[in-house]
Design an enzyme around this catalytic site. Structure first.
Site, PDB file in Angstrom:
ATOM      1  CG  HIS A   1      -0.466  -0.052   2.537  1.00  0.00           C
ATOM      2  ND1 HIS A   1      -0.040   1.062   3.208  1.00  0.00           N
ATOM      3  CD2 HIS A   1      -0.296  -1.092   3.391  1.00  0.00           C
ATOM      4  CE1 HIS A   1       0.357   0.723   4.429  1.00  0.00           C
ATOM      5  NE2 HIS A   1       0.235  -0.583   4.570  1.00  0.00           N
TER       6      HIS A   1
ATOM      7  CD  GLU B   1      -3.438  -1.244   5.440  1.00  0.00           C
ATOM      8  OE1 GLU B   1      -3.743  -2.266   6.072  1.00  0.00           O
ATOM      9  OE2 GLU B   1      -2.803  -0.331   5.979  1.00  0.00           O
ATOM     10  CD  GLU B   2      -1.371   1.848   7.720  1.00  0.00           C
ATOM     11  OE1 GLU B   2      -2.104   1.468   8.637  1.00  0.00           O
ATOM     12  OE2 GLU B   2      -0.260   1.346   7.474  1.00  0.00           O
TER      13      GLU B   2
ATOM     14  CG  ASP C   1      -2.046   4.409   3.063  1.00  0.00           C
ATOM     15  OD1 ASP C   1      -1.860   3.331   2.462  1.00  0.00           O
ATOM     16  OD2 ASP C   1      -2.783   4.497   4.058  1.00  0.00           O
TER      17      ASP C   1
HETATM   18 ZN    ZN Z   1       0.604  -1.704   6.371  1.00  0.00          ZN
END
Ligand code: ZN
Length: 489
Positions: free
Chosen positions: A77, A146-147, A79
């Site tokens: 990912h 993702e976060e 970010d």
């Molecule tokens: Zn991660």
């Protein structure tokens, strides 16, 4: 930027890791890293696609002689979590992360390092740029956000990827290979009450449960921790029947994904029962302290005199609420039959909040088996149906059901063994990963998740264990070398 990382091996992955550190990439602000990745793909003459949501795919053809192998998707990912120490001046929107070496680790000056998941991105870029690596056709997928919402994985289209094997490069313990995760959803309940005046001859108390550890409702749900809502409710239920206790307010827990650490209630009871109630509350404190003496040594149940409240819950609602909270499941519902010590299904009685005319209860369910997640959500609904509550489910996100017979798992376990002469741990986690959402869009996708060792992720203490990066790279190359031929090729 410091030159000291230049000496680290493997040179390719560290070179790109340092490059990525210069590029701001907070969650939901991935434009700069996305532009860098697109330019990287185009400069290397590789097919590069950005989808509507902002995910990027870069395709690289097979190396000579490997054209008949199955296509492999490598995924990370874009970010990173942006946390800094309070005394660090750093603007995550513009300033570069400053990595440095401290002993066996790479850390960042005063901020998160972004090795989660920058080291995954760096491995993908090193692979895309490499001219000396044997691999079949590869697709590198870089997801966004993702976060803070799994936005990229949620928005992934089912026709973007061609490969049927996926290596997720977002795990944080070298020597562990993940093959499953939990999906989750929330179940929210609302119960209306009418206000009833306080009768004569009553005394007021505030009762408080505190000192609990709390913890994550996924990772920590099997640790035998106390739930402040449950511990408080048990006292109220008992005292309602023995001492005519009446409830004016019940507030406990906070975040939906945390086990409730504290809870309190404002109550009244007839003066004539005051001494007995106080004796009982002290006894109850000892009872629960004894039950939780190993897992919750600081557990406290305290009561104090309190002004009489302006009003009470009506008696019928109080009775239904306390019964429902008592009966509502909390904790582990099922362990996995495939993976030792892996929680398959659980539910968290997260919070109880009193509002002007209603009580709101938040619960959250997790399972690596989609139908089991729905089942336990319905258990909660059923209990509160009996109590006249109204329930709604959130949409939630899907889990990733472990497949111990997975082909890519066999390949990677063998690679690991051949390279390092030891067996990796094969695990699943009782929390969300992007693989759950990817598997929903690509049901045939055979997936594993692994990575080098990262400690303190999501905090300024984040650090990457240097020697595990070489192992991570070697394992990735060996897996790619051993990908089987496409059946009809
Ligand atoms: Zn991660």
């Amino acid at each position: 930027m410091s030159k000291e990382l230049d000496k680290l091996q493997p040179a390719g992955i560290w070179k790109y890791f340092q490059e990525i550190c210069k590029i701001p990439r907070p969650s939901k602000k991935e434009e700069k890293i996305a532009a860098y990745l697109v330019a990287f793909g185009e400069n290397h003459g590789l097919e590069t696609i950005m989808d509507d949501i902002g995910n990027i795919v870069i395709r690289k053809p097979a190396s000579p002689g490997m054209e008949d192998r199955k296509t492999v998707v490598l995924q990370s990912h874009m970010d990173m979590v942006c946390e800094k120490n309070s005394d660090t001046l750093h603007d995550f929107d513009t300033d570069p992360i400053q990595p440095y070496i401290e002993g066996e680790w790479v850390k960042a000056r005063g901020t998160t390092l972004g090795a989660d998941d920058g080291i995954g991105i760096a491995a993908q870029l090193a692979l895309l740029a490499a001219k000396d690596v044997a691999h079949g056709p590869i697709e590198c997928l870089f997801t966004m956000d993702e976060e803070t919402g799994l936005t990229g994985a949620f928005g992934l289209k089912p026709d973007l990827l061609k490969g049927n094997i996926l290596l997720n490069l977002d795990s944080e313990d070298e020597g562990e290979i993940f093959i499953g995760c939990a999906g989750g959803k929330d179940t929210l309940i609302s119960m209306n009450y009418s206000r009833t005046p306080v009768g004569s001859g009553q005394v007021g108390y505030i009762v408080k449960v505190s000192g609990l550890k709390g913890g994550h409702s996924g990772d920590d749900i099997n640790k035998g921790l106390g739930n402040a809502n449950k511990i408080l409710n048990r006292l109220l239920w008992e005292a309602t029947h023995r001492f005519d206790l009446r409830l004016s307010k019940f507030d406990g827990g906070n975040l939906r994904n945390a086990i409730a650490r504290e809870a309190e209630a404002i109550i009244t009871l007839p003066k004539r029962f005051a001494a007995e109630f106080e004796a009982y509350a002290k006894e109850y404190h000892q009872i629960v302290r004894n039950e939780f003496k190993v897992t919750e040594p600081a557990l406290n149940v305290q009561f104090k005199s309190h002004d009489l409240p302006d009003y009470l819950f009506d008696a019928a609602t109080q009775e239904r609420l306390l019964n429902a909270l008592y009966a509502c499941p909390h904790g582990v519902i099922a362990m996995s039959a495939d993976i030792p010590n892996f929680v398959e299904t659980s539910t968290n009685l997260a919070s109880v909040k009193t509002h002007e005319n209603r009580i709101e209860i938040t619960t959250s369910q997790r399972s690596s088996v989609e139908s089991a997640k729905d089942n336990v959500g319905n258990m909660v609904v059923a209990v509160f149906n009996l109590a006249g509550g109204k329930s709604v489910h959130s949409d939630g996100y899907p889990g990733w059901t472990p497949n111990p017979k997975s082909e890519i798992l066999d390949i990677s376990v063998k690679s690991y063994h051949d390279l390092f002469n030891s067996a990796p741990k094969v695990l699943a986690i009782h929390a969300g990963l992007e693989c759950g959402l990817i598997g929903e869009k690509y049901p045939q996708m055979d997936m594993i998740s692994y990575g080098p060792t990262i400690k303190g992720a999501h905090s300024p203490d984040e650090r990457l264990l240097i020697n595990t990066v070489q192992k991570f790279w070697d394992l990735t190359l060996d897996i790619l070398k051993n990908i089987p031929k496409e059946q009809n090729a």
